[in-house]
Design a protein around this motif. Structure first.
Motif: not given
Length: 225
Positions: A60, A1, A116, A214, A57, A218, A118-120, A158-160
């Protein structure tokens, strides 16, 4: 991320794509838990063991404001640490996890709410067969206990799904299968996004694309905006 876009031989080229430009409506919680205008590299002072470059980020946040100019102030809370396994995040007493929870709580003191997560993550877990066998259980443990600690059950996660791996290709596919099978999460598939010459990290252009993906996820979630 954190992102390594524009990083070659551990040096960032300092080229900032227009989609990642600073905006007074986009803030970040810095390494001292203070709010400041966000700029690239977003994880400077946070992911201290790696050279930080362009990540998803800023793209986004800018994509959200392009679509909804009156969205309000966006506070980004960067917490990533490159090259880490899911076991380093799943345990409640781990350094990385404790820091993430503490930073989320610090950000909330300024007002607002979590919109949210955000996860990568996961490339490290593609290195060995032992890691991929542990991954499904550890990832589920991470998700479930994270929501318990944050006490924000309605926040979209929200994952990648991974774009690359570090070991046998079948191990990458195993981790991706776990990610894509998480039906209670929102998934953005990173596979096919352009990679840097190292074959592992996304290019700056790919990070911009991912940031926009992303943002789409969202807005497509059940979050009210």
């Amino acid at each position: 991320m954190a992102g390594r876009g524009g990083v070659m031989y551990q040096v960032w080229d300092e080229l900032v794509p227009p989609d990642c430009s600073s905006d007074h409506r986009i803030l970040r919680l810095n390494e001292n838990s203070e709010l400041e205008v966000a700029k690239e590299p977003l994880h400077a002072g946070i992911d201290v063991n790696k050279t930080c470059g362009i990540g998803p980020g800023m793209a986004f946040a800018n994509a959200i404001l392009r679509r909804v100019p009156n969205f309000g102030t966006i506070v980004l809370v960067p917490c990533a640490a490159g090259g880490t396994s899911i076991r380093e995040w799943s345990r409640r007493n781990s350094v990385l996890r404790s820091r993430m929870i503490a930073r989320a709580r610090e950000a909330l003191r300024y007002g607002g709410k979590i919109r949210a997560i955000l996860w990568y993550q996961g490339e490290k877990d593609t290195e060995t067969e032992e890691a991929i066998n542990l991954y499904p259980g550890e990832y589920r443990l991470f998700i479930d206990s994270l929501y318990q600690e944050l006490i924000h059950p309605q926040v979209p996660f929200i994952q990648v799904a991974l774009a690359s791996g570090q070991g046998d290709p079948k191990w990458l596919e195993s981790v991706r299968a776990t990610q894509l099978g998480m039906e209670d999460m929102i998934t953005v598939d990173g596979m096919g996004l352009p990679l840097q010459p190292d074959g592992l990290h996304l290019t700056a252009k790919a990070q911009v694309l991912l940031g926009n993906m992303l943002a789409d996820a969202f807005f497509n979630s059940h979050t009210r905006v």
